[in-house]
Design a protein around this motif. Structure first.
Motif, PDB file in Angstrom:
ATOM      1  N   LEU A 111      -2.039 -29.296  25.782  1.00 23.67           N
ATOM      2  CA  LEU A 111      -1.602 -30.272  24.783  1.00 23.67           C
ATOM      3  C   LEU A 111      -0.115 -30.572  24.882  1.00 23.67           C
ATOM      4  O   LEU A 111       0.321 -31.668  24.529  1.00 23.67           O
ATOM      5  CB  LEU A 111      -1.938 -29.768  23.373  1.00 23.67           C
ATOM      6  CG  LEU A 111      -3.426 -29.700  23.031  1.00 23.67           C
ATOM      7  CD1 LEU A 111      -3.621 -29.240  21.597  1.00 23.67           C
ATOM      8  CD2 LEU A 111      -4.109 -31.046  23.234  1.00 23.67           C
ATOM      9  N   THR A 112       0.657 -29.609  25.365  1.00 25.37           N
ATOM     10  CA  THR A 112       2.094 -29.838  25.487  1.00 25.37           C
ATOM     11  C   THR A 112       2.405 -30.991  26.423  1.00 25.37           C
ATOM     12  O   THR A 112       3.416 -31.686  26.266  1.00 25.37           O
ATOM     13  CB  THR A 112       2.787 -28.553  25.978  1.00 25.37           C
ATOM     14  OG1 THR A 112       2.543 -27.504  25.036  1.00 25.37           O
ATOM     15  CG2 THR A 112       4.282 -28.749  26.112  1.00 25.37           C
ATOM     16  N   SER A 113       1.516 -31.254  27.378  1.00 22.33           N
ATOM     17  CA  SER A 113       1.734 -32.340  28.342  1.00 22.33           C
ATOM     18  C   SER A 113       1.146 -33.662  27.878  1.00 22.33           C
ATOM     19  O   SER A 113       1.247 -34.668  28.576  1.00 22.33           O
ATOM     20  CB  SER A 113       1.123 -31.958  29.698  1.00 22.33           C
ATOM     21  OG  SER A 113      -0.297 -31.871  29.593  1.00 22.33           O
ATOM     22  N   ALA A 160      -8.931 -33.033  21.335  1.00 20.85           N
ATOM     23  CA  ALA A 160      -8.220 -31.875  20.783  1.00 20.85           C
ATOM     24  C   ALA A 160      -6.868 -32.288  20.223  1.00 20.85           C
ATOM     25  O   ALA A 160      -6.453 -31.820  19.153  1.00 20.85           O
ATOM     26  CB  ALA A 160      -8.046 -30.809  21.866  1.00 20.85           C
ATOM     27  N   TYR A 161      -6.170 -33.175  20.939  1.00 19.44           N
ATOM     28  CA  TYR A 161      -4.889 -33.692  20.447  1.00 19.44           C
ATOM     29  C   TYR A 161      -5.095 -34.402  19.108  1.00 19.44           C
ATOM     30  O   TYR A 161      -4.325 -34.214  18.162  1.00 19.44           O
ATOM     31  CB  TYR A 161      -4.287 -34.654  21.479  1.00 19.44           C
ATOM     32  CG  TYR A 161      -2.861 -35.051  21.182  1.00 19.44           C
ATOM     33  CD1 TYR A 161      -1.802 -34.493  21.893  1.00 19.44           C
ATOM     34  CD2 TYR A 161      -2.558 -35.968  20.183  1.00 19.44           C
ATOM     35  CE1 TYR A 161      -0.492 -34.842  21.625  1.00 19.44           C
ATOM     36  CE2 TYR A 161      -1.253 -36.320  19.900  1.00 19.44           C
ATOM     37  CZ  TYR A 161      -0.222 -35.760  20.623  1.00 19.44           C
ATOM     38  OH  TYR A 161       1.072 -36.099  20.337  1.00 19.44           O
ATOM     39  N   ALA A 162      -6.155 -35.212  19.036  1.00 15.97           N
ATOM     40  CA  ALA A 162      -6.422 -35.950  17.807  1.00 15.97           C
ATOM     41  C   ALA A 162      -6.693 -35.002  16.639  1.00 15.97           C
ATOM     42  O   ALA A 162      -6.269 -35.259  15.504  1.00 15.97           O
ATOM     43  CB  ALA A 162      -7.610 -36.891  18.013  1.00 15.97           C
ATOM     44  N   VAL A 163      -7.402 -33.901  16.913  1.00 15.17           N
ATOM     45  CA  VAL A 163      -7.682 -32.926  15.857  1.00 15.17           C
ATOM     46  C   VAL A 163      -6.382 -32.303  15.347  1.00 15.17           C
ATOM     47  O   VAL A 163      -6.146 -32.206  14.129  1.00 15.17           O
ATOM     48  CB  VAL A 163      -8.650 -31.841  16.365  1.00 15.17           C
ATOM     49  CG1 VAL A 163      -8.768 -30.699  15.349  1.00 15.17           C
ATOM     50  CG2 VAL A 163     -10.027 -32.440  16.626  1.00 15.17           C
ATOM     51  N   GLY A 175     -16.121 -27.949  21.080  1.00 16.44           N
ATOM     52  CA  GLY A 175     -15.692 -28.973  22.029  1.00 16.44           C
ATOM     53  C   GLY A 175     -14.989 -28.452  23.258  1.00 16.44           C
ATOM     54  O   GLY A 175     -14.926 -29.141  24.282  1.00 16.44           O
ATOM     55  N   LEU A 176     -14.473 -27.211  23.167  1.00 22.13           N
ATOM     56  CA  LEU A 176     -13.694 -26.663  24.284  1.00 22.13           C
ATOM     57  C   LEU A 176     -14.266 -25.353  24.808  1.00 22.13           C
ATOM     58  O   LEU A 176     -13.623 -24.672  25.608  1.00 22.13           O
ATOM     59  CB  LEU A 176     -12.243 -26.451  23.843  1.00 22.13           C
ATOM     60  CG  LEU A 176     -11.483 -27.697  23.381  1.00 22.13           C
ATOM     61  CD1 LEU A 176     -10.126 -27.313  22.812  1.00 22.13           C
ATOM     62  CD2 LEU A 176     -11.317 -28.685  24.532  1.00 22.13           C
ATOM     63  N   ALA A 215      -4.604 -41.704  22.198  1.00 21.35           N
ATOM     64  CA  ALA A 215      -5.568 -40.744  21.666  1.00 21.35           C
ATOM     65  C   ALA A 215      -6.278 -41.350  20.449  1.00 21.35           C
ATOM     66  O   ALA A 215      -5.731 -42.209  19.758  1.00 21.35           O
ATOM     67  CB  ALA A 215      -4.864 -39.452  21.284  1.00 21.35           C
ATOM     68  N   PRO A 216      -7.508 -40.913  20.169  1.00 26.56           N
ATOM     69  CA  PRO A 216      -8.177 -41.390  18.961  1.00 26.56           C
ATOM     70  C   PRO A 216      -7.458 -40.904  17.705  1.00 26.56           C
ATOM     71  O   PRO A 216      -6.592 -40.036  17.755  1.00 26.56           O
ATOM     72  CB  PRO A 216      -9.575 -40.764  19.055  1.00 26.56           C
ATOM     73  CG  PRO A 216      -9.715 -40.265  20.443  1.00 26.56           C
ATOM     74  CD  PRO A 216      -8.328 -39.959  20.928  1.00 26.56           C
ATOM     75  N   ILE A 217      -7.828 -41.472  16.587  1.00 28.72           N
ATOM     76  CA  ILE A 217      -7.406 -40.979  15.277  1.00 28.72           C
ATOM     77  C   ILE A 217      -8.511 -40.067  14.763  1.00 28.72           C
ATOM     78  O   ILE A 217      -9.700 -40.363  14.905  1.00 28.72           O
ATOM     79  CB  ILE A 217      -7.168 -42.147  14.304  1.00 28.72           C
ATOM     80  CG1 ILE A 217      -5.962 -42.975  14.747  1.00 28.72           C
ATOM     81  CG2 ILE A 217      -6.985 -41.638  12.878  1.00 28.72           C
ATOM     82  CD1 ILE A 217      -4.632 -42.249  14.681  1.00 28.72           C
TER      83      ILE A 217
END
Length: 493
Positions: A327-329, A371-374, A314-315, A335-337
């Protein structure tokens, strides 16, 4: 005369040897990869090559050490993986390549075992909530059906650490904290499980004697000593399971402290307090570092491997540092679950049909929202396991492994689980724990807890953000409720 300990970690990916003095100061370390032959669901390796690699790594450590080793007593202390299987003849030679715990050929046999034994009874005896192709019992059933000539030539059935101890000492000795990963052992009675041995076509005299964790089991054979660095003498200590040694190495072998390994897989261990068997609590249990101890253990395949999958697919292999900055920001808001079940079964639920899923995704989300959701989904899985371990609230999480390099992830786990996360500055906690056990057996330490005062690693502590971001805490609770609800709606029967 001082004492040296070569702590030997028989890992799945790498073999590691760390040389310690009697004050737990690291004198040298060395590592080498483990090679496998893979074909479909078969994963095999040469156990003799492991032995030769260990000899080379011990010699490498001795060369790297600043002080000479010849004037010291030395102990070889073993830790590492449990389930990998080695079959030997009467002279101790392997009759076929060893079967890694990664080998999944015995899926049908695991299903047959599950159908042949009451689930609750098997759990109460073996300490394992379900039968698995990873267990030696399943693989032995497969060999009995598909390679009867191999079983006819087999004199002893050993796990990989047992085999290595036999090569060094000439005696077949198992170690009790690893027995619960065979599906052949009655954990509560501390003896082999007769009915399962019969099912697999084994007799108890084909299995090694079992020693307590951290036991000295005798001197190294003279012909092997000749291949080792010069020392006054060599003893072998059986050590313990790698996860439990990590607890001793980080000072987390105490009730109320969760020991987390944040690596490719997510694994958790905790010393139980006033434990009683409860069939409704589907948590693996094992004999710990002392004979009367019970350690609870869960291992979820959906750990760091899931994040690496998304980082790759994905990235486009975005660096860890760049991902950390992005991600820190970010916030959990909007965000999705994510359900991190890409590998299927994950404790504490063991839902056979579960798969990975993003829930609540929209056109407004970008790749960093995913990515945050992961990351958050893995923290939710951690919380779910911690909540299942004990009705008593965990006092802290002591986290080791490659995943602890991310300060974002460490803080996220503290926030989601609402408990402090402690990250020791100790790269080889497992080897340190094995050395601790050897020093206790030698009388250099009175107990494993005395090790905390010897070359103690520094800790970084991540506290939940509840005092600073109260609204974020409410969001965390709501998002975890969404995680649970999505899991139940999609996969619960």
């Amino acid at each position: 005369m001082t004492m040296l300990v070569y702590a030997i970690d028989v890992g799945t990916t790498n073999l590691k040897v760390v040389l310690y003095d009697e004050r737990l100061a690291v004198l040298a370390s060395a590592s080498g990869p483990v090679s496998y032959e893979r074909s479909g669901d078969h994963v095999e390796f040469d156990p003799g090559a492991l032995f030769q690699t260990i000899l080379a790594l011990v010699a490498d450590c001795a060369r790297r050490a600043a002080a000479t080793t010849r004037e010291h007593d030395a102990v070889l202390a073993f830790t590492g993986q449990a389930e990998s299987l080695v079959l030997v003849d009467a002279s101790g030679r392997p009759v076929r390549p060893a079967l890694s715990w990664l080998d999944s050929r015995a899926g049908v046999e695991a299903e047959l075992m599950a159908a042949s034994f009451s689930a609750d009874t098997a759990f109460e005896i073996s300490g394992q909530p379900f039968a698995s192709a990873a267990w030696p019992a399943s693989k032995l059933s497969w060999l009995r059906a598909h390679e009867p000539e191999t079983m006819a030539r087999t004199h002893e059935v050993l796990m990989v650490k047992d085999y290595l101890i036999r090569r060094f000492t000439g005696h077949s000795v198992g170690e009790v904290s690893t027995r619960g990963f065979t599906y052949l052992w009655d954990v509560r009675r501390s003896q082999y499980w007769g009915e399962m041995l019969e099912f697999c076509g084994l007799t108890s005299d084909q299995l090694p004697e079992v020693a307590a964790a951290g036991s000295d089991v005798g001197p190294v054979l003279a012909d092997v000593v000749a291949q080792l660095p010069e020392a006054v003498g060599y003893q072998v200590n059986v050590g313990a399971l790698d996860h439990f040694c990590a607890m001793a190495g980080t000072g987390s072998y105490q009730a109320g402290t969760i020991s987390e390994s944040a690596g490719t897989v997510l694994s958790l261990s905790m010393l139980a307090s006033d434990w009683r068997f409860d069939p409704s609590q589907r948590i693996s249990f094992h004999t710990g570092l002392h004979p009367d101890d019970i350690v609870l253990f869960n291992g979820a395949d959906s750990g760091g491997v899931v994040l690496e999958w998304f980082r790759r697919e994905g990235l486009q292999n975005l660096s860890h540092a760049e991902l950390e900055r992005e991600l820190t920001s970010r916030s959990a808001m909007g965000a999705p679950i994510f359900l991190p079940y890409l590998t299927g079964l994950n404790p504490p639920d063991y839902l056979p049909d579960a798969r990975g899923a993003f829930v609540g995704i929209s056109l407004g989300h970008d790749r960093f929202d995913l990515a945050y959701a992961v990351e958050e989904g893995l923290a939710h899985l951690l919380k779910r396991n911690i909540d299942s371990f004990s009705g008593a609230r965990a006092q802290q999480i002591v986290s080791t492994g490659g995943g602890t390099a991310s300060t974002f992830r460490n803080q996220l786990k503290a926030d989601v689980c609402e408990v402090d996360v402690v990250v020791p500055n100790e790269r080889e906690a497992t080897c340190r724990g094995a050395a601790v056990l050897a020093l206790v057996a030698a009388g250099e330490l009175a107990s494993i807890h005395d090790a905390a005062e010897l070359n103690r690693p520094l800790n970084a502590r991540y506290e939940p953000s509840r005092g600073r971001l109260r609204t974020e805490l409410i969001d965390r609770a709501e998002r975890y409720a969404l995680f649970e609800d999505s899991l139940q709606r999609l996969y619960a029967t």
